[in-house]
Design a protein around this motif. Sequence first.
Motif, mmCIF file in Angstrom:
data_model
loop_
_atom_site.group_PDB
_atom_site.id
_atom_site.type_symbol
_atom_site.label_atom_id
_atom_site.label_comp_id
_atom_site.label_asym_id
_atom_site.label_seq_id
_atom_site.Cartn_x
_atom_site.Cartn_y
_atom_site.Cartn_z
ATOM 1 N N ALA A 12 41.129 51.801 28.556
ATOM 2 C CA ALA A 12 40.158 51.331 27.570
ATOM 3 C C ALA A 12 39.925 52.330 26.445
ATOM 4 O O ALA A 12 39.021 52.146 25.645
ATOM 5 N N PHE A 13 40.743 53.354 26.369
ATOM 6 C CA PHE A 13 40.566 54.381 25.334
ATOM 7 C C PHE A 13 40.803 53.770 23.953
ATOM 8 O O PHE A 13 41.884 53.263 23.662
ATOM 9 N N ASN A 14 39.768 53.792 23.103
ATOM 10 C CA ASN A 14 39.798 53.250 21.741
ATOM 11 C C ASN A 14 40.168 51.770 21.686
ATOM 12 O O ASN A 14 40.850 51.323 20.767
ATOM 13 N N LYS A 15 39.723 50.996 22.650
ATOM 14 C CA LYS A 15 39.906 49.548 22.637
ATOM 15 C C LYS A 15 38.578 48.878 22.292
ATOM 16 O O LYS A 15 37.514 49.351 22.676
ATOM 17 N N THR A 16 38.639 47.760 21.610
ATOM 18 C CA THR A 16 37.436 47.013 21.266
ATOM 19 C C THR A 16 36.936 46.262 22.491
ATOM 20 O O THR A 16 37.730 45.663 23.223
ATOM 21 N N LEU A 17 35.633 46.269 22.695
ATOM 22 C CA LEU A 17 35.041 45.711 23.910
ATOM 23 C C LEU A 17 35.326 44.226 24.076
ATOM 24 O O LEU A 17 35.783 43.790 25.129
ATOM 25 N N GLY A 18 35.089 43.420 23.064
ATOM 26 C CA GLY A 18 35.238 41.972 23.198
ATOM 27 C C GLY A 18 36.671 41.540 23.412
ATOM 28 O O GLY A 18 36.949 40.642 24.211
ATOM 29 N N ARG A 19 37.589 42.162 22.707
ATOM 30 C CA ARG A 19 39.008 41.796 22.865
ATOM 31 C C ARG A 19 39.524 42.166 24.243
ATOM 32 O O ARG A 19 40.264 41.416 24.873
ATOM 33 N N LEU A 20 39.112 43.321 24.728
ATOM 34 C CA LEU A 20 39.517 43.740 26.065
ATOM 35 C C LEU A 20 38.908 42.830 27.128
ATOM 36 O O LEU A 20 39.580 42.431 28.079
ATOM 37 N N ALA A 21 37.648 42.460 26.954
ATOM 38 C CA ALA A 21 36.957 41.631 27.947
ATOM 39 C C ALA A 21 37.562 40.236 28.045
ATOM 40 O O ALA A 21 37.656 39.670 29.137
ATOM 41 N N SER A 22 38.004 39.667 26.923
ATOM 42 C CA SER A 22 38.577 38.320 26.976
ATOM 43 C C SER A 22 39.937 38.321 27.687
ATOM 44 O O SER A 22 40.244 37.397 28.435
ATOM 45 N N VAL A 23 40.732 39.360 27.479
ATOM 46 C CA VAL A 23 42.021 39.449 28.176
ATOM 47 C C VAL A 23 41.801 39.639 29.668
ATOM 48 O O VAL A 23 42.469 39.000 30.493
ATOM 49 N N ILE A 24 40.853 40.471 30.027
ATOM 50 C CA ILE A 24 40.573 40.733 31.438
ATOM 51 C C ILE A 24 40.027 39.491 32.131
ATOM 52 O O ILE A 24 40.379 39.195 33.272
ATOM 53 N N ALA A 25 39.197 38.722 31.438
ATOM 54 C CA ALA A 25 38.647 37.498 32.029
ATOM 55 C C ALA A 25 39.755 36.499 32.351
ATOM 56 O O ALA A 25 39.730 35.846 33.399
ATOM 57 N N CYS A 26 40.745 36.369 31.473
ATOM 58 C CA CYS A 26 41.869 35.460 31.742
ATOM 59 C C CYS A 26 42.676 35.908 32.947
ATOM 60 O O CYS A 26 43.141 35.082 33.732
ATOM 61 N N ILE A 27 42.852 37.211 33.101
ATOM 62 C CA ILE A 27 43.626 37.729 34.236
ATOM 63 C C ILE A 27 42.853 37.545 35.537
ATOM 64 O O ILE A 27 43.426 37.171 36.563
ATOM 65 N N ILE A 28 41.556 37.789 35.521
ATOM 66 C CA ILE A 28 40.752 37.646 36.744
ATOM 67 C C ILE A 28 40.735 36.195 37.221
ATOM 68 O O ILE A 28 40.837 35.921 38.412
ATOM 69 N N ILE A 29 40.637 35.258 36.286
ATOM 70 C CA ILE A 29 40.636 33.842 36.652
ATOM 71 C C ILE A 29 42.018 33.414 37.137
ATOM 72 O O ILE A 29 42.153 32.630 38.064
ATOM 73 N N GLY A 30 43.052 33.931 36.503
ATOM 74 C CA GLY A 30 44.419 33.567 36.858
ATOM 75 C C GLY A 30 45.076 32.661 35.846
ATOM 76 O O GLY A 30 46.127 32.084 36.099
ATOM 77 N N HIS A 32 46.628 33.364 33.210
ATOM 78 C CA HIS A 32 47.856 33.906 32.647
ATOM 79 C C HIS A 32 49.084 33.524 33.476
ATOM 80 O O HIS A 32 50.207 33.703 33.034
ATOM 81 N N GLN A 33 48.874 32.960 34.656
ATOM 82 C CA GLN A 33 49.979 32.592 35.532
ATOM 83 C C GLN A 33 50.528 31.222 35.157
ATOM 84 O O GLN A 33 49.809 30.358 34.650
ATOM 85 N N ILE A 34 51.788 31.033 35.426
ATOM 86 C CA ILE A 34 52.441 29.759 35.105
ATOM 87 C C ILE A 34 51.909 28.644 35.992
ATOM 88 O O ILE A 34 51.685 27.530 35.529
ATOM 89 N N ASN A 35 51.692 28.942 37.244
ATOM 90 C CA ASN A 35 51.245 27.928 38.207
ATOM 91 C C ASN A 35 49.733 28.015 38.428
ATOM 92 O O ASN A 35 49.263 28.019 39.555
ATOM 93 N N PHE A 36 48.968 28.025 37.360
ATOM 94 C CA PHE A 36 47.508 28.153 37.472
ATOM 95 C C PHE A 36 46.897 26.893 38.058
ATOM 96 O O PHE A 36 47.227 25.775 37.669
ATOM 97 N N SER A 37 46.023 27.093 39.017
ATOM 98 C CA SER A 37 45.152 26.035 39.505
ATOM 99 C C SER A 37 43.816 26.695 39.832
ATOM 100 O O SER A 37 43.773 27.875 40.189
ATOM 101 N N PRO A 38 42.726 25.976 39.716
ATOM 102 C CA PRO A 38 41.423 26.605 39.933
ATOM 103 C C PRO A 38 41.239 27.171 41.344
ATOM 104 O O PRO A 38 40.441 28.071 41.549
ATOM 105 N N GLN A 39 41.988 26.653 42.314
ATOM 106 C CA GLN A 39 41.846 27.142 43.678
ATOM 107 C C GLN A 39 42.590 28.461 43.889
ATOM 108 O O GLN A 39 42.266 29.213 44.787
ATOM 109 N N SER A 40 43.616 28.716 43.071
ATOM 110 C CA SER A 40 44.379 29.943 43.268
ATOM 111 C C SER A 40 43.568 31.126 42.779
ATOM 112 O O SER A 40 42.785 31.034 41.840
#
Length: 131
Positions: A12-30, A32-40
């Motif tokens: 997170a060195f010299n990264k903007t808070l909002g941009r970093l948080a939105s990318v992390i939220a997508c990864i935590i939910i899943g 970013h995966q090709i086979n995304f489903s809410p249960q995975s």
Amino acid sequence: MKKKINWYIFNAFNKTLGRLASVIACIIIGKHQINFSPQSCGDKVIIINAKHILLGSKTNNKTYISYSGYPGGKKVKKVSELIKKRPEFIIRKAVLGMLPKNSFKKKIKNLYIFPNNRHNIKNVSNVKYFS
């Protein structure tokens, strides 16, 4: 069939808070995966150097307010004070705001935040680094 969990390490060195948080939220939910489903389940994220994140003009203006419910129980904390004491609180709050307002909020447990450039998570496999 057991799914492999990937670990993502963000610097997170010299990264903007909002941009970093939105990318992390997508990864935590899943999402970013090709086979995304809410249960995975999504992947796990480690953030290092949390105290060096960029906040821009919010450093002086933004405040976090909590209220205990009792008279006189209002607590106001400035971001400039929090970034010195608890930088992980600011990032966790931003990622929680980016997550949808449903059961996906429980996936915040897959987020590990460290203020320095070292983490103490053991047995990390399938690591992907983002600087």
